[in-house]
Design an enzyme around this catalytic site. Structure first.
Site, short mmCIF file in Angstrom:
data_model
loop_
_atom_site.label_atom_id
_atom_site.label_comp_id
_atom_site.label_asym_id
_atom_site.label_seq_id
_atom_site.Cartn_x
_atom_site.Cartn_y
_atom_site.Cartn_z
CG ASP A 18 -1.98 1.02 1.20
OD1 ASP A 18 -2.35 1.40 -0.22
OD2 ASP A 18 -2.84 1.15 2.07
CG ASN A 66 -7.90 -2.11 -4.98
OD1 ASN A 66 -6.90 -2.86 -4.68
ND2 ASN A 66 -8.27 -0.98 -4.16
C1 IPE Z 1 -5.54 -2.58 0.09
O1 IPE Z 1 -4.94 -1.26 -0.29
C2 IPE Z 1 -5.28 -3.38 -1.63
C3 IPE Z 1 -4.26 -3.42 -1.99
C4 IPE Z 1 -3.03 -3.28 -1.56
C5 IPE Z 1 -4.11 -4.14 -3.34
P1 IPE Z 1 -6.18 -0.20 -0.32
O2 IPE Z 1 -5.68 1.02 -0.68
O3 IPE Z 1 -7.08 -0.67 -1.46
O4 IPE Z 1 -6.95 -0.10 1.08
P2 IPE Z 1 -7.71 0.70 1.90
O5 IPE Z 1 -8.84 1.46 0.88
O6 IPE Z 1 -6.70 1.85 2.39
O7 IPE Z 1 -8.41 0.02 3.14
C1 IPE Z 2 -1.55 0.44 -3.62
O1 IPE Z 2 -1.29 1.62 -3.36
C2 IPE Z 2 -1.87 -0.12 -4.65
C3 IPE Z 2 -3.35 -0.71 -5.04
C4 IPE Z 2 -4.08 -0.76 -4.19
C5 IPE Z 2 -3.49 -1.13 -6.29
P1 IPE Z 2 -2.53 2.63 -3.18
O2 IPE Z 2 -2.98 2.92 -4.72
O3 IPE Z 2 -3.59 2.28 -2.45
O4 IPE Z 2 -1.93 3.84 -2.80
P2 IPE Z 2 -2.53 4.86 -1.72
O5 IPE Z 2 -3.02 4.11 -0.43
O6 IPE Z 2 -3.76 5.76 -2.39
O7 IPE Z 2 -1.47 5.82 -1.17
MG MG Z 3 -4.14 2.30 -0.43
#
Ligand code: IPE
Ligand code: IPE
Ligand code: MG
Length: 246
Positions: A18, A66
């Site tokens: 993340d 997502n």
């Molecule tokens: C969790 O991250 C999913 C992945 C890393 C693929 P998110 O960014 O989607 O999770 P939340 O929304 O912060 O809980």
């Molecule tokens: C994790 O990074 C990747 C996926 C969930 C695909 P994020 O896209 O969630 O990055 P933040 O949480 O917005 O920084």
């Molecule tokens: Mg995230």
């Protein structure tokens, strides 16, 4: 810093990768550029795990939730995933990495799905390490799917109700032939599980770091492993009785 003890390495590490978006934002880049940088971390960590001979690595690459992100981001992520898979085949052959995927894979765009299945097939006899990608993955849906499959098996009388145990239930999950994770790492400072491996993480050790995924390197991973090795895993028992029963 303490040293890594080879004999005490986790058998299965799972990572919630993340923070790509926040990494990009801090640098005035687009979220997509953050995801591109995140792939470099994926490469580094996969290689490092292979060097350490950790048998299973699961990466949470795309959650069921997502799909709700802006269309442009979802399609960029899918495109990056496909490119990553195609580019990694050579490494997977070289280092004997077997690819697996867990999640509602039929929701992936057809070209991505076909590429994924192709690479899984081409790497199925590799024996070096298993890399599991969680794609369109949601822990609750996984459990519901398992329940539906069990109901079908019951109605066909393949199993009877007394046979339903936690062990049997595990076999109906996407992770059927994968051991439960010993260590679960989440980057970016969020202290939540976000629908990841809900059933499988019953006795997993958690490690949270504020480091954003694109900045997560070998050194950070080593820190997590050393921290893990300092934990006393009791599995609900007291230490002496656990030793006696081993
Ligand atoms: C969790 O991250 C999913 C992945 C890393 C693929 P998110 O960014 O989607 O999770 P939340 O929304 O912060 O809980
Ligand atoms: C994790 O990074 C990747 C996926 C969930 C695909 P994020 O896209 O969630 O990055 P933040 O949480 O917005 O920084
Ligand atoms: Mg995230």
């Amino acid at each position: 810093m303490d040293k890594l003890i080879k004999e005490k390495l986790p058998r299965h590490v799972a990572i919630i990768m993340d923070g790509n978006g926040r990494w990009a934002e801090k640098k005035n880049l687009t979220r997509i550029q953050g995801h591109i940088k995140g792939i470099e971390s994926v490469r580094n960590i996969v290689t490092f795990c292979r060097e350490l001979e950790i048998p299973f690595l699961t990466l949470y690459a795309f959650s069921e939730e997502n799909w709700g992100r802006p269309k442009e981001e979802v399609s960029a992520l899918m495109e990056l995933l496909k490119r990553y898979l195609i580019e990694e085949l050579e490494e997977m052959d070289k280092y004997q990495i077997k690819l697996k995927a867990i999640g509602e894979l039929s929701r992936l765009p057809l070209d991505v799905y076909e590429t994924l299945i192709d690479i899984i097939e081409k790497t199925k006899d590799h024996r070096g390490m298993t890399l599991v990608l969680a794609l369109s993955y949601g822990g609750r849906s996984e459990i519901i799917n398992a329940v539906k499959k069990i109901i079908k098996s019951l109605s066909k009388r393949d199993i009877n109700i007394d046979e339903i145990t936690p062990e049997l239930f595990s076999h109906f999950l996407y992770t059927n032939d994968i051991p439960d994770p010993d260590l679960l790492i989440r980057t970016s400072g969020e202290l939540r599980i976000s629908n990841f491996l809900l059933w499988q993480s019953a006795y997993t050790e958690f490690y949270f770091t504020k480091t954003l995924w694109p900045d997560f390197d070998k050194e950070e991973f080593l820190k997590a492993l050393i921290d893990y090795q300092s934990r006393e895993r009791r599995f609900g028992l007291t230490m002496p009785s656990r030793k006696l029963n081993q």
